[in-house]
Design a protein around this motif. Structure first.
Motif, PDB file in Angstrom:
ATOM      1  N   THR A 171       1.846  59.039   6.432  1.00 10.13           N
ATOM      2  CA  THR A 171       0.316  57.720   6.639  1.00 10.13           C
ATOM      3  C   THR A 171       2.054  56.722   6.978  1.00 10.13           C
ATOM      4  OG1 THR A 171      -1.117  57.983   5.157  1.00 10.13           O
ATOM      5  CG2 THR A 171      -1.220  56.015   5.919  1.00 10.13           C
ATOM      6  N   THR A 172       1.243  56.929   8.791  1.00 13.58           N
ATOM      7  CA  THR A 172       2.275  56.181   9.394  1.00 13.58           C
ATOM      8  C   THR A 172       2.010  55.055  10.802  1.00 13.58           C
ATOM      9  OG1 THR A 172       1.653  57.145  11.897  1.00 13.58           O
ATOM     10  CG2 THR A 172       3.397  58.137  10.063  1.00 13.58           C
ATOM     11  N   GLU A 173       2.025  53.290  10.347  1.00 12.72           N
ATOM     12  CA  GLU A 173       1.181  52.316  10.876  1.00 12.72           C
ATOM     13  C   GLU A 173       1.034  53.247  12.089  1.00 12.72           C
ATOM     14  OE1 GLU A 173       4.761  49.559  11.363  1.00 12.72           O
ATOM     15  OE2 GLU A 173       3.354  48.401  12.472  1.00 12.72           O
ATOM     16  N   ALA A 174       1.467  53.944  13.624  1.00 17.44           N
ATOM     17  CA  ALA A 174       1.596  54.287  14.219  1.00 17.44           C
ATOM     18  C   ALA A 174       1.075  55.010  14.609  1.00 17.44           C
ATOM     19  CB  ALA A 174       3.032  54.833  15.240  1.00 17.44           C
ATOM     20  N   ASP A 175       0.004  55.994  13.733  1.00 10.00           N
ATOM     21  CA  ASP A 175      -1.247  56.877  13.335  1.00 10.00           C
ATOM     22  C   ASP A 175      -1.955  55.684  13.256  1.00 10.00           C
ATOM     23  OD1 ASP A 175       0.118  58.622  14.605  1.00 10.00           O
ATOM     24  OD2 ASP A 175       0.125  59.547  11.874  1.00 10.00           O
ATOM     25  N   LEU A 176      -2.207  55.024  12.235  1.00 13.74           N
ATOM     26  CA  LEU A 176      -3.479  53.938  12.136  1.00 13.74           C
ATOM     27  C   LEU A 176      -3.667  52.743  13.108  1.00 13.74           C
ATOM     28  CD1 LEU A 176      -2.807  53.074   8.030  1.00 13.74           C
ATOM     29  CD2 LEU A 176      -4.527  54.666   8.995  1.00 13.74           C
ATOM     30  N   MET A 177      -2.834  52.330  13.340  1.00 14.75           N
ATOM     31  CA  MET A 177      -2.953  51.621  14.572  1.00 14.75           C
ATOM     32  C   MET A 177      -3.715  51.446  15.431  1.00 14.75           C
ATOM     33  SD  MET A 177      -2.469  48.813  12.844  1.00 14.75           S
ATOM     34  CE  MET A 177      -2.862  49.549  11.868  1.00 14.75           C
ATOM     35  N   PHE A 178      -3.226  53.204  16.183  1.00 13.30           N
ATOM     36  CA  PHE A 178      -3.786  54.206  16.549  1.00 13.30           C
ATOM     37  C   PHE A 178      -5.355  54.338  16.944  1.00 13.30           C
ATOM     38  CE2 PHE A 178      -5.340  57.728  20.239  1.00 13.30           C
ATOM     39  CZ  PHE A 178      -4.757  56.625  21.156  1.00 13.30           C
ATOM     40  N   ASP A 179      -5.866  54.838  15.449  1.00 16.02           N
ATOM     41  CA  ASP A 179      -6.533  54.590  15.263  1.00 16.02           C
ATOM     42  C   ASP A 179      -7.877  53.483  15.461  1.00 16.02           C
ATOM     43  OD1 ASP A 179      -8.806  56.525  13.492  1.00 16.02           O
ATOM     44  OD2 ASP A 179      -8.914  53.879  13.069  1.00 16.02           O
ATOM     45  N   LEU A 180      -7.244  52.596  15.058  1.00 19.94           N
ATOM     46  CA  LEU A 180      -7.698  51.266  14.692  1.00 19.94           C
ATOM     47  C   LEU A 180      -7.884  50.776  16.055  1.00 19.94           C
ATOM     48  CD1 LEU A 180      -8.773  48.361  13.207  1.00 19.94           C
ATOM     49  CD2 LEU A 180      -6.775  47.447  13.439  1.00 19.94           C
ATOM     50  N   ALA A 181      -7.086  50.761  17.121  1.00 21.78           N
ATOM     51  CA  ALA A 181      -6.912  50.310  18.547  1.00 21.78           C
ATOM     52  C   ALA A 181      -8.433  51.362  19.166  1.00 21.78           C
ATOM     53  CB  ALA A 181      -5.792  50.738  19.054  1.00 21.78           C
ATOM     54  N   SER A 182      -8.387  52.415  18.883  1.00 20.51           N
ATOM     55  CA  SER A 182      -9.538  53.439  19.262  1.00 20.51           C
ATOM     56  C   SER A 182     -10.911  52.582  19.111  1.00 20.51           C
ATOM     57  CB  SER A 182      -9.438  54.258  18.982  1.00 20.51           C
ATOM     58  OG  SER A 182      -8.113  54.985  19.619  1.00 20.51           O
ATOM     59  N   ARG A 183     -10.797  52.141  18.003  1.00 17.73           N
ATOM     60  CA  ARG A 183     -12.639  51.421  17.200  1.00 17.73           C
ATOM     61  C   ARG A 183     -12.636  50.217  18.187  1.00 17.73           C
ATOM     62  NH1 ARG A 183     -13.678  54.078  12.064  1.00 17.73           N
ATOM     63  NH2 ARG A 183     -11.715  55.795  12.081  1.00 17.73           N
ATOM     64  N   ILE A 184     -11.285  49.368  17.849  1.00 15.88           N
ATOM     65  CA  ILE A 184     -11.751  47.989  18.810  1.00 15.88           C
ATOM     66  C   ILE A 184     -12.683  48.594  20.361  1.00 15.88           C
ATOM     67  CG2 ILE A 184     -10.857  46.492  19.578  1.00 15.88           C
ATOM     68  CD1 ILE A 184      -8.513  46.263  16.870  1.00 15.88           C
ATOM     69  N   GLU A 185     -11.251  49.596  21.010  1.00 16.71           N
ATOM     70  CA  GLU A 185     -11.984  49.839  22.032  1.00 16.71           C
ATOM     71  C   GLU A 185     -12.946  49.980  22.427  1.00 16.71           C
ATOM     72  OE1 GLU A 185      -9.952  53.465  23.665  1.00 16.71           O
ATOM     73  OE2 GLU A 185     -10.657  52.932  25.405  1.00 16.71           O
ATOM     74  N   GLY A 186     -13.456  51.246  21.532  1.00 14.63           N
ATOM     75  CA  GLY A 186     -15.039  51.525  21.493  1.00 14.63           C
ATOM     76  C   GLY A 186     -16.061  50.344  20.966  1.00 14.63           C
ATOM     77  N   ARG A 187     -15.224  49.295  20.433  1.00 16.47           N
ATOM     78  CA  ARG A 187     -16.811  48.417  20.054  1.00 16.47           C
ATOM     79  C   ARG A 187     -16.969  47.352  21.212  1.00 16.47           C
ATOM     80  NH1 ARG A 187     -16.353  50.487  15.665  1.00 16.47           N
ATOM     81  NH2 ARG A 187     -17.172  50.155  13.732  1.00 16.47           N
ATOM     82  N   LEU A 188     -15.763  47.056  21.793  1.00 11.40           N
ATOM     83  CA  LEU A 188     -15.217  46.347  23.006  1.00 11.40           C
ATOM     84  C   LEU A 188     -16.111  46.698  24.155  1.00 11.40           C
ATOM     85  CD1 LEU A 188     -11.484  44.476  22.652  1.00 11.40           C
ATOM     86  CD2 LEU A 188     -13.929  43.144  22.416  1.00 11.40           C
ATOM     87  N   ALA A 189     -15.459  47.657  24.415  1.00 14.48           N
ATOM     88  CA  ALA A 189     -16.005  48.615  25.713  1.00 14.48           C
ATOM     89  C   ALA A 189     -17.960  48.679  25.779  1.00 14.48           C
ATOM     90  CB  ALA A 189     -15.601  50.142  26.147  1.00 14.48           C
ATOM     91  N   ALA A 190     -18.434  48.932  24.486  1.00 16.38           N
ATOM     92  CA  ALA A 190     -19.538  49.496  24.186  1.00 16.38           C
ATOM     93  C   ALA A 190     -20.851  47.566  23.950  1.00 16.38           C
ATOM     94  CB  ALA A 190     -20.363  49.326  22.972  1.00 16.38           C
ATOM     95  N   ALA A 191     -19.881  46.562  24.035  1.00 19.06           N
ATOM     96  CA  ALA A 191     -19.722  45.065  24.195  1.00 19.06           C
ATOM     97  C   ALA A 191     -20.381  44.234  25.814  1.00 19.06           C
ATOM     98  CB  ALA A 191     -18.875  43.677  23.135  1.00 19.06           C
ATOM     99  N   GLY A 192     -19.651  45.536  26.841  1.00 21.19           N
ATOM    100  CA  GLY A 192     -19.496  45.471  28.479  1.00 21.19           C
ATOM    101  C   GLY A 192     -17.376  45.582  28.770  1.00 21.19           C
ATOM    102  N   ALA A 193     -17.003  44.735  28.282  1.00 19.64           N
ATOM    103  CA  ALA A 193     -15.468  44.447  28.235  1.00 19.64           C
ATOM    104  C   ALA A 193     -14.244  45.501  28.408  1.00 19.64           C
ATOM    105  CB  ALA A 193     -15.106  43.928  27.610  1.00 19.64           C
ATOM    106  N   THR A 194     -13.652  45.361  29.928  1.00 17.17           N
ATOM    107  CA  THR A 194     -12.779  47.231  30.675  1.00 17.17           C
ATOM    108  C   THR A 194     -11.592  46.559  29.610  1.00 17.17           C
ATOM    109  OG1 THR A 194     -14.020  45.776  32.645  1.00 17.17           O
ATOM    110  CG2 THR A 194     -11.866  47.811  32.315  1.00 17.17           C
ATOM    111  N   VAL A 195     -11.173  47.263  28.811  1.00 15.97           N
ATOM    112  CA  VAL A 195     -10.867  47.605  27.469  1.00 15.97           C
ATOM    113  C   VAL A 195      -9.372  49.121  27.801  1.00 15.97           C
ATOM    114  CG1 VAL A 195      -9.899  47.665  25.308  1.00 15.97           C
ATOM    115  CG2 VAL A 195     -12.352  47.647  26.378  1.00 15.97           C
TER     116      VAL A 195
END
Ligand SMILES: [Zn+2]
Length: 394
Positions: A219-243
């Motif tokens: 398990t690497t920080e790089a992979d986990l944080m990429f996964d987390l960033a993608s999840r944040i991206e999806g939620r922010l985008a769904a709420a109308g933001a440009t990410v």
């Protein structure tokens, strides 16, 4: 793994192919290290290099028992370190990823698995009510899925197959553009809280490429944080933001490149995501950082968002609150918009690590960041903090 109605309970000291099966499942979930615990091999490679008969000689050792306990704790099962029917079933469910199989509603025998959780989360992100995110494909999941299929011009058959998967994946990219059709699709998000249309947010997953950051087994920080960033991206985008994300899965831009990217994008907010590691396995918790010298000069909005994000994440995860702190790191200093670094736990702490390995918990962290962004830009209070609104936006 099979589904016998009466299975033998596996416990410390047991041997055989069933034990090997359980260990493979635990490894694929990142809960059990390979071999001596240092090899960074993928489970399939590890199995294929084992000598003949090794599987039958697999031993339910103490490391396996500990991993089972962690798994049970993580999934909310009774923690006894043994693999009975319930734990066996839960291990099976945890092995499914979205796309591994067709998903549809079967009233006789509901489909269960982490792939169903992924589907439910995805539908919710896009603004469809798919019922509770419980990993069970029930009638509400079908209603949500059919509504999505209808809006997207697919056959509304309530079956999640290749065409629906493709649409769900494509949508992730298109949502970022904020097209009217997709803004309508995220209507229930907009109704449920203040929307973020016209906000530009840069999400920065730490490390990447040859720089793994903190590691724990495979398990690497790089992979986990990429996964987390993608999840944040999806939620922010769904709420109308440009990410925008500062990197792809395998890239590792310098701090200067990351900040230049955010400046060029004229972002309203920059969020950098990291994990921590420490020699002591007692160190744990969530901390956030904003630009400041600690003696006066600091970013007011940065500090506010650092506090909001940390509190929202702590409230949703129960992780230890380590506070917000001013720093003069380049990443915070060179960005021309409020910038915050969020450290989401210690990969060296046994409980923090287990939480971070849980996709659902990473979803909760992402939800916390979304809530913090919404509170920052459109506070519910009648008197927003100075600097948040200008006359032209009123
Ligand atoms: Zn880091």
């Amino acid at each position: 793994m099979g589904a016998d109605s009466r299975m033998q309970i596996l416990r410390l000291g047991d041997r055989g192919a069933a034990v090997a099966d359980v260990q493979t499942a635990l490894r694929s979930l990142g809960l059990l290290p390979e071999g001596d615990g240092t090899a960074a091999q993928r489970p399939l490679q590890a199995v294929s290099t084992l000598p003949d008969g090794a599987l039958d000689n697999a031993v339910f050792d103490e490391a396996t028992e500990l991993a089972v306990r962690h798994f049970q704790q993580n999934r909310g099962l009774s923690v006894d370190g043994r693999v009975g029917e319930e734990t066996y079933r839960a291990l099976n469910e945890a092995r499914w990823s979205l796309g591994d199989r067709l998903l549809r509603y079967d009233p006789e025998r509901a489909v269960r698995g982490d792939d169903v959780i992924n589907l439910q989360e995805r539908l919710h992100e896009l603004g469809y009510d798919a019922g509770p995110v419980d990993g069970i494909f029930g009638a509400e999941t079908e209603v949500g899925l059919r509504a999505f299929q209808r809006d997207y011009g697919l056959t509304s058959d309530g079956t999640c197959g290749p065409a629906t998967l493709r649409a769900l994946r494509q949508l992730g990219r298109k949502v970022t553009g904020g097209r009217p059709q997709l803004l309508r699709q995220s209507a229930s998000f907009v109704e449920s809280g203040p929307h973020l249309i016209s906000r530009r947010i840069v999400v920065d997953p730490g490390h990447g490429g040859s720089d793994a950051g903190a590691t724990s087994g495979v398990t690497t920080e790089a992979d986990l944080m990429f996964d987390l960033a993608s999840r944040i991206e999806g939620r922010l985008a769904a709420a109308g933001a440009t990410v925008y994300l500062t990197r792809g899965r395998n890239q590792n831009p310098t701090a200067a490149e990351r900040t230049a990217f955010a400046n060029d994008a004229r972002a309203d907010l920059f969020v950098s995501l990291h994990l921590d590691a420490h020699d002591s396995d007692h160190a744990r918790g969530v901390a956030s950082y904003y630009y400041g010298t600690g003696s006066g000069a600091s970013s007011t909005v940065g500090e506010e968002f650092a506090n909001l994000a940390r509190r929202e994440v702590v409230a949703r995860t129960g992780m230890l609150d380590l506070g917000s702190h001013p720093k003069t790191w380049d990443l915070l200093r060179m960005t021309r918009m409020p910038a915050v670094r969020l450290d989401c736990g210690y990969l060296t702490h046994p409980v923090d690590r287990l939480l971070l390995l849980d996709a659902r918990l990473r979803g909760s962290i992402a939800q916390g960041v979304l809530a913090a962004v919404q509170r920052l830009f459109l506070p519910a209070e009648a008197d927003p903090p100075t600097g948040t609104f200008t006359l032209s936006t009123m």
